[in-house]
Design a protein around this motif. Structure first.
Motif, PDB file in Angstrom:
ATOM      1  N   ALA A 232       0.835  -1.210   0.000  1.00 29.14           N
ATOM      2  CA  ALA A 232       0.000   0.000   0.000  1.00 29.14           C
ATOM      3  C   ALA A 232       0.870   1.260   0.000  1.00 29.14           C
ATOM      4  O   ALA A 232       0.589   2.235  -0.698  1.00 29.14           O
ATOM      5  CB  ALA A 232      -0.931  -0.009   1.203  1.00 29.14           C
ATOM      6  N   LYS A 233       1.961   1.225   0.778  1.00 30.20           N
ATOM      7  CA  LYS A 233       2.871   2.378   0.849  1.00 30.20           C
ATOM      8  C   LYS A 233       3.500   2.655  -0.519  1.00 30.20           C
ATOM      9  O   LYS A 233       3.574   3.796  -0.957  1.00 30.20           O
ATOM     10  CB  LYS A 233       3.963   2.111   1.886  1.00 30.20           C
ATOM     11  CG  LYS A 233       4.961   3.270   2.022  1.00 30.20           C
ATOM     12  CD  LYS A 233       5.978   3.009   3.100  1.00 30.20           C
ATOM     13  CE  LYS A 233       7.082   2.104   2.641  1.00 30.20           C
ATOM     14  NZ  LYS A 233       8.365   2.766   2.425  1.00 30.20           N
ATOM     15  N   THR A 234       3.936   1.583  -1.199  1.00 32.90           N
ATOM     16  CA  THR A 234       4.536   1.745  -2.531  1.00 32.90           C
ATOM     17  C   THR A 234       3.531   2.365  -3.495  1.00 32.90           C
ATOM     18  O   THR A 234       3.865   3.262  -4.273  1.00 32.90           O
ATOM     19  CB  THR A 234       5.045   0.390  -3.069  1.00 32.90           C
ATOM     20  OG1 THR A 234       6.081  -0.081  -2.206  1.00 32.90           O
ATOM     21  CG2 THR A 234       5.595   0.505  -4.486  1.00 32.90           C
ATOM     22  N   THR A 238       4.264   6.034  -5.254  1.00 35.73           N
ATOM     23  CA  THR A 238       4.576   6.073  -6.694  1.00 35.73           C
ATOM     24  C   THR A 238       3.349   6.446  -7.527  1.00 35.73           C
ATOM     25  O   THR A 238       3.399   6.400  -8.738  1.00 35.73           O
ATOM     26  CB  THR A 238       5.106   4.696  -7.185  1.00 35.73           C
ATOM     27  OG1 THR A 238       4.098   3.693  -6.954  1.00 35.73           O
ATOM     28  CG2 THR A 238       6.379   4.299  -6.467  1.00 35.73           C
ATOM     29  N   ARG A 239       2.248   6.813  -6.888  1.00 31.39           N
ATOM     30  CA  ARG A 239       0.996   7.053  -7.617  1.00 31.39           C
ATOM     31  C   ARG A 239       1.130   8.148  -8.675  1.00 31.39           C
ATOM     32  O   ARG A 239       0.467   8.096  -9.699  1.00 31.39           O
ATOM     33  CB  ARG A 239      -0.145   7.390  -6.642  1.00 31.39           C
ATOM     34  CG  ARG A 239       0.060   8.672  -5.889  1.00 31.39           C
ATOM     35  CD  ARG A 239      -1.058   9.033  -4.935  1.00 31.39           C
ATOM     36  NE  ARG A 239      -0.919  10.463  -4.642  1.00 31.39           N
ATOM     37  CZ  ARG A 239      -1.889  11.295  -4.402  1.00 31.39           C
ATOM     38  NH1 ARG A 239      -3.120  10.862  -4.354  1.00 31.39           N
ATOM     39  NH2 ARG A 239      -1.667  12.576  -4.183  1.00 31.39           N
ATOM     40  N   GLY A 240       2.000   9.131  -8.422  1.00 34.92           N
ATOM     41  CA  GLY A 240       2.174  10.226  -9.379  1.00 34.92           C
ATOM     42  C   GLY A 240       2.801   9.800 -10.692  1.00 34.92           C
ATOM     43  O   GLY A 240       2.753  10.523 -11.684  1.00 34.92           O
ATOM     44  N   ILE A 247      -5.402   5.111  -9.750  1.00 30.96           N
ATOM     45  CA  ILE A 247      -4.181   5.018  -8.942  1.00 30.96           C
ATOM     46  C   ILE A 247      -3.689   6.420  -8.574  1.00 30.96           C
ATOM     47  O   ILE A 247      -3.349   6.687  -7.428  1.00 30.96           O
ATOM     48  CB  ILE A 247      -3.068   4.230  -9.689  1.00 30.96           C
ATOM     49  CG1 ILE A 247      -3.503   2.776  -9.925  1.00 30.96           C
ATOM     50  CG2 ILE A 247      -1.752   4.265  -8.910  1.00 30.96           C
ATOM     51  CD1 ILE A 247      -2.565   1.955 -10.792  1.00 30.96           C
ATOM     52  N   ARG A 248      -3.696   7.316  -9.549  1.00 30.76           N
ATOM     53  CA  ARG A 248      -3.210   8.696  -9.319  1.00 30.76           C
ATOM     54  C   ARG A 248      -3.982   9.397  -8.209  1.00 30.76           C
ATOM     55  O   ARG A 248      -3.430  10.223  -7.479  1.00 30.76           O
ATOM     56  CB  ARG A 248      -3.318   9.528 -10.601  1.00 30.76           C
ATOM     57  CG  ARG A 248      -2.237   9.222 -11.627  1.00 30.76           C
ATOM     58  CD  ARG A 248      -2.321  10.196 -12.781  1.00 30.76           C
ATOM     59  NE  ARG A 248      -1.766  11.500 -12.414  1.00 30.76           N
ATOM     60  CZ  ARG A 248      -0.489  11.837 -12.529  1.00 30.76           C
ATOM     61  NH1 ARG A 248       0.393  10.959 -12.971  1.00 30.76           N
ATOM     62  NH2 ARG A 248      -0.075  13.036 -12.193  1.00 30.76           N
ATOM     63  N   ASN A 249      -5.279   9.074  -8.090  1.00 31.24           N
ATOM     64  CA  ASN A 249      -6.129   9.746  -7.100  1.00 31.24           C
ATOM     65  C   ASN A 249      -6.299   8.967  -5.803  1.00 31.24           C
ATOM     66  O   ASN A 249      -7.135   9.328  -4.970  1.00 31.24           O
ATOM     67  CB  ASN A 249      -7.509  10.053  -7.714  1.00 31.24           C
ATOM     68  CG  ASN A 249      -7.389  11.035  -8.874  1.00 31.24           C
ATOM     69  OD1 ASN A 249      -6.670  12.012  -8.777  1.00 31.24           O
ATOM     70  ND2 ASN A 249      -8.065  10.757  -9.974  1.00 31.24           N
ATOM     71  N   CYS A 250      -5.530   7.904  -5.647  1.00 32.29           N
ATOM     72  CA  CYS A 250      -5.622   7.097  -4.423  1.00 32.29           C
ATOM     73  C   CYS A 250      -5.252   7.983  -3.225  1.00 32.29           C
ATOM     74  O   CYS A 250      -4.207   8.625  -3.217  1.00 32.29           O
ATOM     75  CB  CYS A 250      -4.656   5.919  -4.535  1.00 32.29           C
ATOM     76  SG  CYS A 250      -4.977   4.651  -3.337  1.00 32.29           S
ATOM     77  N   SER A 251      -6.126   8.041  -2.216  1.00 33.90           N
ATOM     78  CA  SER A 251      -5.981   9.076  -1.198  1.00 33.90           C
ATOM     79  C   SER A 251      -5.411   8.632   0.153  1.00 33.90           C
ATOM     80  O   SER A 251      -5.150   9.457   1.012  1.00 33.90           O
ATOM     81  CB  SER A 251      -7.341   9.736  -0.959  1.00 33.90           C
ATOM     82  OG  SER A 251      -8.246   8.760  -0.502  1.00 33.90           O
ATOM     83  N   LEU A 259      -8.196  -0.753  -3.578  1.00 39.47           N
ATOM     84  CA  LEU A 259      -7.730  -0.807  -4.967  1.00 39.47           C
ATOM     85  C   LEU A 259      -6.877  -2.049  -5.234  1.00 39.47           C
ATOM     86  O   LEU A 259      -7.055  -2.729  -6.250  1.00 39.47           O
ATOM     87  CB  LEU A 259      -6.940   0.469  -5.278  1.00 39.47           C
ATOM     88  CG  LEU A 259      -6.539   0.723  -6.732  1.00 39.47           C
ATOM     89  CD1 LEU A 259      -7.737   0.668  -7.657  1.00 39.47           C
ATOM     90  CD2 LEU A 259      -5.837   2.065  -6.860  1.00 39.47           C
ATOM     91  N   ILE A 260      -5.980  -2.360  -4.319  1.00 39.03           N
ATOM     92  CA  ILE A 260      -5.128  -3.556  -4.477  1.00 39.03           C
ATOM     93  C   ILE A 260      -6.001  -4.806  -4.521  1.00 39.03           C
ATOM     94  O   ILE A 260      -5.808  -5.683  -5.371  1.00 39.03           O
ATOM     95  CB  ILE A 260      -4.082  -3.651  -3.331  1.00 39.03           C
ATOM     96  CG1 ILE A 260      -3.067  -2.505  -3.417  1.00 39.03           C
ATOM     97  CG2 ILE A 260      -3.350  -4.996  -3.351  1.00 39.03           C
ATOM     98  CD1 ILE A 260      -2.299  -2.220  -2.133  1.00 39.03           C
TER      99      ILE A 260
END
Length: 309
Positions: A232-234, A238-240, A247-251, A259-260
């Protein structure tokens, strides 16, 4: 640890009362840099295996497969991309970490005779909160430079571009998740380490093999137990770099877990387990060995010639 020692022995476990805090900080800083730098390529592989939306060129079947493919297609130096960020951050962060650990362990009564797993675990948790606050931005930069296709020239270039594109929040969005992972990781690691160190070496004399074995076991157990949180941390760090808007908007942690699970099921939470355990066993063994040697060495110097404050 209490108890009288003969003239030829050193009660190195607790640094002498007149040792300046800088001694503990220096031992910690050196241990941190040694730990991270030595196992860095395996950490790079772990990051790539955990990315939720890998490019076809970055899908690996295991550690050996990943190492071979990255070395042959991108060059062996790729495995070291971002290592400067870790070296810059690890020294100060580990100095803060061990300084906090020693101070709080003493405060919680962990240096008294016998087993004190709760004191060790509590001190480990306090040390983690302090050091992760300092290390988190360096960790984000490191992971951004580790992913496949990373275009950043160096640490400064990465930091500047991430700041401009995503703002300050990008460096700390994973901090709550990092703490959710590292507090249990360090608590498990410290309690396991202290248990095996005292079980294997009840007289408490300096014994490098005890620290290597105890550190290795502690690192492996803690790494395996906290891998789902590391995945989850990764994702958050790296979402950006992802093109997928979800993925980009994962908060945060809950969103990352959902999501995973949606994309990869329960198996997704074990991504990178093998390289994570493989890197943490030797790196934790190295870290504890270097740190315990530093303490023993400083104690010995102090017995021969008192350290000036």
């Amino acid at each position: 640890m209490t108890g009288h020692h003969g003239d030829d022995e050193y009660d190195y476990e607790a640094l002498p009362d007149n040792t300046p805090l800088t001694a503990s900080l220096l031992a910690g800083a050196f241990a941190g840099i040694a730990e991270h730098a030595v196992m860095y390529p395996v950490d790079s592989i772990k990051t790539r295996m955990q990315v939720l939306q890998p490019t076809p060129q970055a899908m690996y079947t295991g550690v050996i497969n990943a190492a071979t493919r990255i070395s042959t297609t991108e060059g062996a130096r790729t495995l070291w991309r971002g290592v400067n960020s870790v070296i810059l951050g690890a020294g100060p962060a580990h100095a803060l970490y061990f300084g906090t650990y020693e101070y709080t362990k003493e405060m919680f009564g962990g240096n008294q005779a016998g087993h004190h797993p709760l004191a060790a675990a509590g001190a480990g948790a306090c040390a983690t909160i302090a050091s992760d606050a300092l290390m988190n931005p360096f960790d984000v930069i490191k992971q951004r430079m580790q992913v496949h296709g990373s275009v950043y020239k160096n640490v400064m270039d990465c930091a500047t571009k991430v700041w401009r594109a995503e703002g300050f929040r990008a460096f700390y969005i994973s901090y709550p998740t990092t703490l959710t992972m590292t507090i249990p990781f360090q608590s498990i690691q410290f309690a396991t380490y202290e248990y095996f160190r005292k079980a294997l070496n009840p007289n408490g004399q300096y014994d490098p093999m005890t620290h290597i074995v105890s550190g290795g076991i502690a690192g492996g157990v803690a790494a395996a137990a906290t891998t789902p949180l590391d995945v989850a941390k990764t994702l958050l760090q790296t979402r950006g770099e992802a093109t997928d808007p979800r993925i980009r908007n994962c908060s945060g942690l809950t969103d990352a877990f959902k999501l995973i699970y949606q994309r990869q099921g329960m198996a997704g939470f074990a991504k990178g387990l093998q390289p994570r355990v493989l890197s943490h066993m030797p790196s934790t063994a190295i870290c504890w060995s270097v740190y315990e040697y530093g303490k023993w060495f400083l104690r010995r110097q102090e017995d021969q010639q008192p350290i000036l404050q």
